[in-house]
Design an enzyme around this catalytic site. Structure first.
Site, PDB file in Angstrom:
ATOM      1  N   ARG A  42      19.573  62.520 -35.059  1.00 14.96           N
ATOM      2  CA  ARG A  42      18.311  63.168 -35.410  1.00 14.96           C
ATOM      3  C   ARG A  42      17.110  62.331 -34.988  1.00 14.96           C
ATOM      4  O   ARG A  42      16.100  62.845 -34.543  1.00 14.96           O
ATOM      5  CB  ARG A  42      18.244  63.449 -36.912  1.00 14.96           C
ATOM      6  CG  ARG A  42      19.237  64.488 -37.400  1.00 14.96           C
ATOM      7  CD  ARG A  42      18.860  65.868 -36.869  1.00 14.96           C
ATOM      8  NE  ARG A  42      19.890  66.848 -37.128  1.00 14.96           N
ATOM      9  CZ  ARG A  42      19.899  67.669 -38.166  1.00 14.96           C
ATOM     10  NH1 ARG A  42      18.945  67.605 -39.062  1.00 14.96           N
ATOM     11  NH2 ARG A  42      20.870  68.546 -38.319  1.00 14.96           N
ATOM     12  N   ASP A 151      10.239  70.169 -54.008  1.00 17.18           N
ATOM     13  CA  ASP A 151      11.051  69.577 -52.934  1.00 17.18           C
ATOM     14  C   ASP A 151      10.136  68.676 -52.111  1.00 17.18           C
ATOM     15  O   ASP A 151       8.914  68.835 -52.136  1.00 17.18           O
ATOM     16  CB  ASP A 151      11.644  70.671 -52.022  1.00 17.18           C
ATOM     17  CG  ASP A 151      12.852  70.168 -51.241  1.00 17.18           C
ATOM     18  OD1 ASP A 151      13.990  70.449 -51.662  1.00 17.18           O
ATOM     19  OD2 ASP A 151      12.662  69.464 -50.232  1.00 17.18           O
TER      20      ASP A 151
HETATM   21  C1  SAM Z   1      21.262  70.135 -50.179  1.00 13.32           C
HETATM   22  S1  SAM Z   1      19.668  70.608 -50.715  1.00 13.32           S
HETATM   23  C2  SAM Z   1      20.017  71.262 -52.317  1.00 13.32           C
HETATM   24  C3  SAM Z   1      19.300  72.556 -52.590  1.00 13.32           C
HETATM   25  C4  SAM Z   1      19.649  73.207 -53.918  1.00 13.32           C
HETATM   26  N1  SAM Z   1      19.319  72.355 -55.028  1.00 13.32           N
HETATM   27  C5  SAM Z   1      21.098  73.604 -53.958  1.00 13.32           C
HETATM   28  O1  SAM Z   1      21.917  72.928 -54.601  1.00 13.32           O
HETATM   29  O2  SAM Z   1      21.463  74.595 -53.338  1.00 13.32           O
HETATM   30  C6  SAM Z   1      18.896  69.032 -51.117  1.00 13.32           C
HETATM   31  C7  SAM Z   1      17.387  69.137 -51.226  1.00 13.32           C
HETATM   32  O3  SAM Z   1      16.887  67.927 -51.789  1.00 13.32           O
HETATM   33  C8  SAM Z   1      15.648  67.645 -51.155  1.00 13.32           C
HETATM   34  N2  SAM Z   1      15.338  66.215 -51.318  1.00 13.32           N
HETATM   35  C9  SAM Z   1      15.965  65.163 -50.786  1.00 13.32           C
HETATM   36  N3  SAM Z   1      15.359  64.020 -51.143  1.00 13.32           N
HETATM   37  C10 SAM Z   1      14.326  64.358 -51.929  1.00 13.32           C
HETATM   38  C11 SAM Z   1      13.317  63.614 -52.613  1.00 13.32           C
HETATM   39  N4  SAM Z   1      13.240  62.291 -52.533  1.00 13.32           N
HETATM   40  N5  SAM Z   1      12.412  64.299 -53.347  1.00 13.32           N
HETATM   41  C12 SAM Z   1      12.470  65.646 -53.426  1.00 13.32           C
HETATM   42  N6  SAM Z   1      13.382  66.404 -52.805  1.00 13.32           N
HETATM   43  C13 SAM Z   1      14.306  65.769 -52.058  1.00 13.32           C
HETATM   44  C14 SAM Z   1      15.875  68.057 -49.714  1.00 13.32           C
HETATM   45  O4  SAM Z   1      14.668  68.309 -49.024  1.00 13.32           O
HETATM   46  C15 SAM Z   1      16.713  69.308 -49.880  1.00 13.32           C
HETATM   47  O5  SAM Z   1      15.940  70.471 -49.883  1.00 13.32           O
END
Ligand code: SAM
Length: 294
Positions: A42, A151
């Site tokens: 990436r 997010d």
């Molecule tokens: C795999 S997705 C999970 C989405 C949803 N909660 C689900 O389980 O279907 C993980 C999410 O966490 C967010 N994320 C990762 N690190 C983060 C941070 N430090 N603060 C806020 N969001 C974060 C990512 O942008 C992503 O949208």
């Protein structure tokens, strides 16, 4: 070669490691060995897209400008999600947590329910929560439901605000739910305004302690897995402090808080573990609260 070239021209192992540390420091997201390939691919893609020659150029730009930093961050986020991703979680929410809070707050005026979807990605999770509430909470309209969905990814939040979904994302939405809560629009199905109004989306980095007020329930599913053990612990402690006594924390399937020194009650329901914050009375009865049990 003293500084081995990394996986792409103009990108050394040292630069990759500096970028990795910068991302981890600011967001808590760890790229360990298992995600090393994803990470370097990436970063190289990003360098190419920016027309940059060297990793040092990218590092300098990211340190100087938040826009540059977020540009790379967006490429590194894993944002896989879908409506009702784990049916057992929504069942536990509907059958256990909601009725309990309904009974507890029935006589409150105003009757408020505050829920936080932390790491909401493109919005499927908070809208699934909103649909469950609309379909199962008696007199849902008599409640003041505040659903905060946060997010770190801005693109995902824009998608979430539009609320338009199609394909695999809505595969688990029933025909009845689709008819009741979505309108057909070009590009897919859009969540109806009634539910969209229930949810407030905001950009928030979970690695910075931002005050969100007291919550009755917190959903943080499939986010902690990307963090270091230390960050996980401090975030789970923050969730505990943020929850009202009797409030619930919902985590993803593979996420456990075992061995963490927080006093949640772990409740196993079918295929799902819920974490309940004990009330002050219950804390006096140690048999009810197994520290860090999961
Ligand atoms: C795999 S997705 C999970 C989405 C949803 N909660 C689900 O389980 O279907 C993980 C999410 O966490 C967010 N994320 C990762 N690190 C983060 C941070 N430090 N603060 C806020 N969001 C974060 C990512 O942008 C992503 O949208």
């Amino acid at each position: 070669m003293s500084e081995r070239q990394g996986h792409g021209q103009g990108l050394s192992e040292h630069e990759l490691s500096e970028i990795r540390m910068l991302i981890e420091e600011r967001t808590g997201i760890c790229f360990d060995e298992s995600r090393e390939r994803f990470f370097s691919t990436r970063v190289r893609e990003h360098l190419r897209a920016k027309g940059m020659e060297r990793g040092t150029e990218l590092l300098r730009a990211m340190r100087k400008s938040n826009v540059e930093y977020e540009g790379l961050l967006e490429r590194l986020l894993t944002q896989e999600t879908s409506f009702f991703r784990y049916p057992a979680v929504y069942e536990a929410f509907e059958k256990r947590a909601l009725p309990e809070l309904h009974a507890k707050k029935f006589w409150n005026n105003p009757r408020t329910l505050r829920i936080w979807s932390a790491g909401c990605s493109t919005g499927e999770e908070p809208y699934s929560i909103a649909i469950t509430i609309a379909d199962s909470l008696s007199f849902a309209d008599a409640w003041n439901v505040e659903l905060l969905a946060t997010d770190v990814g801005r693109h995902a939040l824009k998608h979430a605000e539009r609320g338009i979904y199609k394909g695999r994302s809505i595969a688990s939405v029933s025909e009845k739910q689709l008819a009741n809560h979505f309108s057909e629009v070009s590009g897919g199905h859009q969540v109806k305004p009634r539910l969209r109004k229930m949810v407030s989306f905001a950009q928030m980095n979970l690695a910075s302690a931002v005050y969100v007020g007291r919550m009755d329930m917190i959903f943080c599913m499939n986010v902690l897995i990307y963090f270091s053990e230390e960050r996980r612990r401090s975030l789970v402690q923050r969730f505990y402090d943020t929850l009202e006594p009797g409030g619930y924390l919902f985590l993803g399937h593979s996420e456990s808080i075992s061995k963490m020194p927080v006093k949640f009650q772990a409740i196993v329901l079918n295929d799902c573990i819920l974490y309940r914050k004990p009330t002050a009375d219950e804390l006096q009865k140690p048999e009810l609260v197994a520290e860090g049990r999961a």
